[in-house]
Every structure is written in structure tokens, then in C-alpha cells.
Motif scaffolding. Structure first.
Motif, PDB file in Angstrom:
ATOM      1  N   TRP A  74       0.856  -1.169  -0.057  1.00 16.75           N
ATOM      2  CA  TRP A  74      -0.267   0.254  -0.058  1.00 16.75           C
ATOM      3  C   TRP A  74       0.749   1.233  -0.007  1.00 16.75           C
ATOM      4  N   THR A  75       2.037   1.332   0.921  1.00 15.78           N
ATOM      5  CA  THR A  75       2.914   2.380   0.816  1.00 15.78           C
ATOM      6  C   THR A  75       3.263   2.518  -0.488  1.00 15.78           C
ATOM      7  N   MET A  76       3.836   1.446  -1.202  1.00 13.92           N
ATOM      8  CA  MET A  76       4.555   1.697  -2.595  1.00 13.92           C
ATOM      9  C   MET A  76       3.456   2.383  -3.695  1.00 13.92           C
ATOM     10  N   PHE A  77       2.094   1.819  -3.276  1.00 12.79           N
ATOM     11  CA  PHE A  77       0.984   2.513  -4.250  1.00 12.79           C
ATOM     12  C   PHE A  77       0.870   3.846  -3.722  1.00 12.79           C
ATOM     13  N   GLN A  78       0.718   4.123  -2.728  1.00 16.22           N
ATOM     14  CA  GLN A  78       0.464   5.473  -1.960  1.00 16.22           C
ATOM     15  C   GLN A  78       1.507   6.568  -2.557  1.00 16.22           C
ATOM     16  N   SER A  79       2.651   6.183  -2.284  1.00 12.92           N
ATOM     17  CA  SER A  79       3.738   7.345  -2.634  1.00 12.92           C
ATOM     18  C   SER A  79       3.905   7.276  -3.850  1.00 12.92           C
ATOM     19  N   SER A  80       3.782   6.161  -4.603  1.00 11.56           N
ATOM     20  CA  SER A  80       3.795   6.593  -6.289  1.00 11.56           C
ATOM     21  C   SER A  80       2.689   7.519  -6.803  1.00 11.56           C
ATOM     22  N   ILE A  81       1.522   7.402  -6.374  1.00 13.68           N
ATOM     23  CA  ILE A  81       0.377   8.385  -6.634  1.00 13.68           C
ATOM     24  C   ILE A  81       0.627   9.673  -6.303  1.00 13.68           C
ATOM     25  N   LEU A  82       1.070   9.754  -4.952  1.00 13.20           N
ATOM     26  CA  LEU A  82       1.272  11.184  -4.422  1.00 13.20           C
ATOM     27  C   LEU A  82       2.290  12.050  -5.000  1.00 13.20           C
ATOM     28  N   ILE A  83       3.276  11.205  -5.311  1.00 14.18           N
ATOM     29  CA  ILE A  83       4.532  11.754  -6.162  1.00 14.18           C
ATOM     30  C   ILE A  83       4.426  11.754  -7.618  1.00 14.18           C
ATOM     31  N   GLY A  84       3.748  10.750  -7.970  1.00 17.93           N
ATOM     32  CA  GLY A  84       3.603  10.894  -9.468  1.00 17.93           C
ATOM     33  C   GLY A  84       2.711  12.029 -10.053  1.00 17.93           C
ATOM     34  N   VAL A  85       1.625  12.090  -9.202  1.00 25.38           N
ATOM     35  CA  VAL A  85       0.698  13.146  -9.637  1.00 25.38           C
ATOM     36  C   VAL A  85       1.318  14.448  -9.892  1.00 25.38           C
ATOM     37  N   ASN A  86       2.512  14.981  -9.115  1.00 28.01           N
ATOM     38  CA  ASN A  86       3.009  16.307  -9.478  1.00 28.01           C
ATOM     39  C   ASN A  86       4.326  16.067 -10.415  1.00 28.01           C
ATOM     40  N   SER A  87       4.390  14.846 -10.910  1.00 26.73           N
ATOM     41  CA  SER A  87       5.696  14.545 -11.371  1.00 26.73           C
ATOM     42  C   SER A  87       6.047  15.328 -12.447  1.00 26.73           C
ATOM     43  N   ILE A  88       5.158  15.448 -13.560  1.00 26.85           N
ATOM     44  CA  ILE A  88       5.249  16.325 -14.608  1.00 26.85           C
ATOM     45  C   ILE A  88       5.546  17.854 -14.306  1.00 26.85           C
ATOM     46  N   ILE A  89       4.937  18.180 -13.443  1.00 30.08           N
ATOM     47  CA  ILE A  89       5.143  19.691 -13.140  1.00 30.08           C
ATOM     48  C   ILE A  89       6.327  20.005 -12.412  1.00 30.08           C
ATOM     49  N   SER A  90       6.657  19.130 -11.461  1.00 28.50           N
ATOM     50  CA  SER A  90       8.030  19.349 -11.100  1.00 28.50           C
ATOM     51  C   SER A  90       9.249  19.133 -11.759  1.00 28.50           C
ATOM     52  N   ASN A  91       9.048  18.710 -13.017  1.00 27.13           N
ATOM     53  CA  ASN A  91      10.088  18.318 -13.920  1.00 27.13           C
ATOM     54  C   ASN A  91      10.126  19.118 -15.084  1.00 27.13           C
ATOM     55  N   ALA A  92       9.271  20.495 -14.721  1.00 23.67           N
ATOM     56  CA  ALA A  92       9.057  21.439 -15.807  1.00 23.67           C
ATOM     57  C   ALA A  92      10.120  21.735 -16.796  1.00 23.67           C
ATOM     58  N   ASN A  93      11.145  22.443 -16.026  1.00 25.31           N
ATOM     59  CA  ASN A  93      12.436  22.691 -16.517  1.00 25.31           C
ATOM     60  C   ASN A  93      12.989  21.485 -17.597  1.00 25.31           C
ATOM     61  N   LEU A  94      13.031  20.352 -17.098  1.00 21.74           N
ATOM     62  CA  LEU A  94      13.354  19.387 -17.917  1.00 21.74           C
ATOM     63  C   LEU A  94      12.538  19.313 -19.205  1.00 21.74           C
ATOM     64  N   ILE A  95      11.089  19.307 -19.075  1.00 17.49           N
ATOM     65  CA  ILE A  95      10.603  19.096 -20.194  1.00 17.49           C
ATOM     66  C   ILE A  95      10.677  20.493 -21.096  1.00 17.49           C
ATOM     67  N   LYS A  96      10.671  21.473 -20.861  1.00 21.70           N
ATOM     68  CA  LYS A  96      10.921  22.676 -21.612  1.00 21.70           C
ATOM     69  C   LYS A  96      12.357  22.782 -22.408  1.00 21.70           C
ATOM     70  N   LYS A  97      13.225  22.085 -21.804  1.00 26.27           N
ATOM     71  CA  LYS A  97      14.694  22.191 -22.242  1.00 26.27           C
ATOM     72  C   LYS A  97      14.817  21.256 -23.370  1.00 26.27           C
ATOM     73  N   ILE A  98      14.632  19.897 -23.148  1.00 24.75           N
ATOM     74  CA  ILE A  98      15.138  18.929 -24.231  1.00 24.75           C
ATOM     75  C   ILE A  98      13.910  17.915 -24.456  1.00 24.75           C
ATOM     76  N   TYR A  99      14.027  17.309 -25.566  1.00 24.18           N
ATOM     77  CA  TYR A  99      12.983  16.024 -25.962  1.00 24.18           C
ATOM     78  C   TYR A  99      13.493  14.911 -25.248  1.00 24.18           C
ATOM     79  N   PHE A 100      12.552  14.100 -24.891  1.00 23.10           N
ATOM     80  CA  PHE A 100      12.547  12.726 -24.421  1.00 23.10           C
ATOM     81  C   PHE A 100      11.063  12.279 -24.318  1.00 23.10           C
ATOM     82  N   PRO A 101      10.957  10.993 -24.481  1.00 27.97           N
ATOM     83  CA  PRO A 101       9.719  10.427 -24.432  1.00 27.97           C
ATOM     84  C   PRO A 101       9.141  10.754 -22.823  1.00 27.97           C
TER      85      PRO A 101
END
Length: 258
Positions: A74-101
Motif C-alpha cells: 500500500w505504501t508503494m502504491f500511495q507514494s507512487s500516486i502522491l509523488i507521481g501526480v506532481n511529477s510532470i510539473i516538478s520536472n517542468a524545466n527538463l520538459i521545456k529544455k530537451i526532448y525525451f519520451p
């Protein structure tokens, strides 16, 4: 889709680096550092054990072990969801600078959660010998339940992380929802406590299916129900497909929205 998977595979080094970075920064600056991978589940176990064994008086053999077996995935599931939901936003600089899947980011969150799960499992393994487990059954069913739960979790991370880019309320809503979800999942109480009149409602909870299998193979020392096992596969695959399709459709807007 096959071509996309091949492309993601070519960025495996980036995936590895992001996963390592997440593991390192999760406890960066703390005194105990990476030891929190072990301390977090132990502290949670202590709190829940005190409440549910003393106050709620749940009386089953090796209750602490029953609870720990469910608490770790459950902790694995919960931490993945709570961290994952903000993962794109928290990596904004990376997304804006380079191409990757862009799928690499949610994948790194999932891999980090799975690695943390295995670290936590190290603590519980010695106690499992108290239950005289069937090792062959574990070798067969344990990889199955970890993989199918990971498919389900990844699908939700894809879905929620992409929606959160457009609708920032998603992160706030999911943090509340995940707490309620925990109590509708038999992690700290046995499934036998669920009223027969409400059992069909609880069975609609996908995480109950996965937790039931963990308890079956590690605590009850029994072979999981085949219907439940098939349901785990179906739920995991369908959630992954829906999540990935949503993610793939919305990712063209990530750079301008983050």
C-alpha cells in the motif's frame, strides 16, 4: 505503441538516472537519509499496530505481520500516486529544455516506489518464517502480484500526472481521496471483518484485490483465488491503457502548461 515502447527503451539510461535521483532526493538533507526507506514503514506499523491491536482490539495471530504484509505494497502504491501526480510539473524545466519520451518521468516514479518496497520487504522476510510458508507458491505468485499492481499503479500515475498539468486541483483532491481509499482496503484489518452485505462494494476496490493476494501468499499460506488473479490482470492492463492513452493525448500541451 510498439514504436513508442522502443523509443522509451532507448532512453533507459535517463530512466535509470531519474529513478536514482528520486531515491537520493526523497530523503536528502535528513539525518537518517536512505534509512527512512526502512524507518517509514516501521513507524507506520507501530502507530497502526498500537491503535488497531489495543484500541480497536483486532485479535488475529501475528497481527503485526498481517498488517506489515499489506502496509508495504500500500505504501508503494500511495507514494507512487502522491509523488507521481506532481511529477510532470516538478520536472517542468527538463520538459521545456530537451526532448525525451515524457513517459520516462512517471516510469521513474514507479520504479522508485517498487525499489523502496523491496527495501521494506527486507524487514519483514525474517518474520515470515514464523508462518511456515510455501516457498514455491511465493516464487510463482509474488512476481505476479507485484507486476500487476505496478501496471495498475503506472496507469493511474499516467492519468493523474497528465490531468494535473491542466487541472491543478487534481493533486489536492487525490491526497484526500487516497486517505479514504486506505480505509476501504483491508490493510490494517482482515477481510473477514467486512460485512457480507457490503462485501460486493469492497470488491470493487482494485487495491483490495492486490492486497488480498499478498495476504494469501504471505500470511494465509494459500493459493490466491483464480478469479481474483484474473481480475488483477484485467484491472491492471485496462488502467494502464486508459492512463497511457490520456497521457499520450495530453502530453503535447505539457511544455506550454507547466
Amino acid at each position: 505503441m510498439v514504436n513508442r515502447i522502443k523509443e522509451i527503451f532507448t532512453f533507459k539510461e535517463m530512466l535509470k538516472n531519474l529513478t536514482t535521483y528520486d531515491l537520493r532526493t526523497r530523503y536528502k538533507g535528513s539525518f537518517f537519509g536512505f534509512l527512512w526507506s526502512f524507518l517509514n514503514p516501521l513507524l507506520l506499523l507501530s502507530v497502526y499496530y498500537l491503535v488497531f491491536s489495543s484500541v480497536m482490539r483486532i485479535d488475529i495471530d501475528y497481527y503485526f505481520l498481517y498488517m506489515f504484509i499489506g502496509l508495504l505494497p500500500w505504501t508503494m502504491f500511495q507514494s507512487s500516486i502522491l509523488i507521481g501526480v506532481n511529477s510532470i510539473i516538478s520536472n517542468a524545466n527538463l520538459i521545456k529544455k530537451i526532448y525525451f519520451p515524457r513517459e520516462v518521468i512517471p516510469l521513474s516514479v514507479l520504479f522508485s516506489g517498487v525499489i523502496n518496497y523491496f527495501f521494506g520487504l527486507v524487514i519483514v522476510i525474517p518474520f515470515l518464517f514464523l508462518l511456515d510458508l510455501n516457498i514455491l507458491r511465493i516464487l510463482i505468485w509474488f512476481p505476479f502480484v507485484v507486476i500487476t499492481q505496478s501496471l495498475f499503479t503506472l496507469g493511474l500515475v499516467f492519468l493523474l500526472s497528465s490531468l494535473n498539468v491542466l487541472f491543478r486541483d487534481v493533486a489536492h483532491m487525490i491526497s484526500i481521496f487516497i486517505t479514504a481509499w486506505f480505509y476501504f482496503t483491508p490493510v490494517v484489518y482482515p477481510k473477514t471483518m467486512i460485512s457480507p452485505d457490503l462485501e460486493y462494494i469492497f470488491n470493487l476496490n482494485p487495491m483490495k484485490l492486490y492486497i488480498d493476494i499478498y495476504h494469501d501468499i504471505f500470511y494465509y499460506n494459500s493459493t490466491p483465488n483464480v478469479t481474483i488473479a484474473i481480475s488483477c490482470v484485467v484491472v491492471g492492463v485496462i488502467t494502464l491503457i486508459i492512463g497511457w492513452m490520456t497521457f499520450n493525448k495530453l502530453q503535447i500541451r505539457f511544455a506550454e502548461e507547466v
